[in-house]
Design a protein around this motif. Sequence first.
Motif, PDB file in Angstrom:
ATOM      1  N   ARG A 151     -43.541  69.963 -27.981  1.00 56.45           N
ATOM      2  CA  ARG A 151     -43.757  68.525 -28.166  1.00 56.45           C
ATOM      3  C   ARG A 151     -44.564  68.023 -26.991  1.00 56.45           C
ATOM      4  N   SER A 152     -45.692  67.381 -27.284  1.00 54.31           N
ATOM      5  CA  SER A 152     -46.557  66.850 -26.229  1.00 54.31           C
ATOM      6  C   SER A 152     -46.770  65.364 -26.422  1.00 54.31           C
ATOM      7  N   ILE A 153     -46.619  64.645 -25.328  1.00 53.26           N
ATOM      8  CA  ILE A 153     -46.964  63.220 -25.307  1.00 53.26           C
ATOM      9  C   ILE A 153     -48.145  63.098 -24.357  1.00 53.26           C
ATOM     10  N   ARG A 154     -49.317  62.888 -24.910  1.00 48.54           N
ATOM     11  CA  ARG A 154     -50.530  62.746 -24.095  1.00 48.54           C
ATOM     12  C   ARG A 154     -50.893  61.285 -23.905  1.00 48.54           C
ATOM     13  N   GLN A 155     -50.583  60.487 -24.915  1.00 51.65           N
ATOM     14  CA  GLN A 155     -50.837  59.047 -24.880  1.00 51.65           C
ATOM     15  C   GLN A 155     -49.495  58.340 -25.068  1.00 51.65           C
ATOM     16  N   PRO A 156     -48.830  57.957 -23.979  1.00 48.89           N
ATOM     17  CA  PRO A 156     -47.482  57.415 -24.101  1.00 48.89           C
ATOM     18  C   PRO A 156     -47.411  55.942 -24.503  1.00 48.89           C
ATOM     19  N   TYR A 157     -48.539  55.276 -24.649  1.00 45.76           N
ATOM     20  CA  TYR A 157     -48.555  53.858 -24.995  1.00 45.76           C
ATOM     21  C   TYR A 157     -49.117  53.705 -26.399  1.00 45.76           C
ATOM     22  N   ILE A 158     -48.277  53.223 -27.328  1.00 45.29           N
ATOM     23  CA  ILE A 158     -48.658  53.091 -28.733  1.00 45.29           C
ATOM     24  C   ILE A 158     -48.672  51.608 -29.092  1.00 45.29           C
ATOM     25  N   LEU A 159     -49.772  51.151 -29.653  1.00 48.25           N
ATOM     26  CA  LEU A 159     -49.867  49.750 -30.065  1.00 48.25           C
ATOM     27  C   LEU A 159     -48.977  49.488 -31.278  1.00 48.25           C
ATOM     28  N   VAL A 160     -48.416  48.287 -31.344  1.00 43.52           N
ATOM     29  CA  VAL A 160     -47.468  47.931 -32.385  1.00 43.52           C
ATOM     30  C   VAL A 160     -48.082  48.063 -33.786  1.00 43.52           C
ATOM     31  N   GLU A 161     -49.368  47.873 -33.924  1.00 44.52           N
ATOM     32  CA  GLU A 161     -49.971  47.986 -35.263  1.00 44.52           C
ATOM     33  C   GLU A 161     -49.952  49.417 -35.806  1.00 44.52           C
ATOM     34  N   HIS A 162     -49.611  50.387 -34.965  1.00 45.51           N
ATOM     35  CA  HIS A 162     -49.513  51.787 -35.395  1.00 45.51           C
ATOM     36  C   HIS A 162     -48.055  52.207 -35.622  1.00 45.51           C
ATOM     37  N   TYR A 163     -47.153  51.231 -35.606  1.00 44.31           N
ATOM     38  CA  TYR A 163     -45.721  51.530 -35.691  1.00 44.31           C
ATOM     39  C   TYR A 163     -45.355  52.263 -36.985  1.00 44.31           C
ATOM     40  N   ALA A 164     -45.865  51.837 -38.127  1.00 42.95           N
ATOM     41  CA  ALA A 164     -45.525  52.491 -39.398  1.00 42.95           C
ATOM     42  C   ALA A 164     -45.946  53.960 -39.378  1.00 42.95           C
ATOM     43  N   ASP A 165     -47.118  54.242 -38.820  1.00 43.00           N
ATOM     44  CA  ASP A 165     -47.576  55.631 -38.710  1.00 43.00           C
ATOM     45  C   ASP A 165     -46.698  56.425 -37.749  1.00 43.00           C
TER      46      ASP A 165
END
Length: 186
Positions: A151-165
């Motif tokens: 499991r890799s987290i390369r981009q730890p900041y996710i915008l709320v508009e991508h929440y469903a994905d």
Amino acid sequence: ETGYGAVTARTQIKDKDAPTYLREKFPDLFTDGSFSNLTMENLENWQEPNIKGAFNFEATGFSNVSGNKIYLNPSLGFGWKENPFKNPIRKFNIELGVPRTNVYSFVYTIPKGYKVEEAPKGAKMTFGENGLIFEYFTDLTPESIKITIRRSIRQPYILVEHYADLQLFYGNIVSKLEEQVVLTKI
């Protein structure tokens, strides 16, 4: 552990000891099992970004016997039992801490008189532009099964508009980790 996770692990192991650290980090794993032959690599080398650990483990809580079949959960609780993003709506951006990669490898000895009837297939799932990566590898021989989960987290900041994905991504991971190995008596 890698990066900041490795620093945290080194500190906790230094304050306690490696067996206590493992029991606290993976409580579900050790409630129904015991481990031996624990080895840790790079524990004292703070310049090395990774810590590696290996141990032998015995438990009965991750398998079920039914007739001439054994059903094994090969991820041993090292994954998620449920999607951490359950709420249907999210109002704020998601922060997943710091970039990191965790790799878990499991080697299972197939009991004498049994063969693999079914095993999870390998898979790779990505979120965004490879911001989150989940990889599942399966290697089968007549004597053993090796499962590797990365499991890799390369981009730890996710915008709320991508929440469903993000919900769908984690839901797919949970489903993959629930797949079982089926062993059949020969």
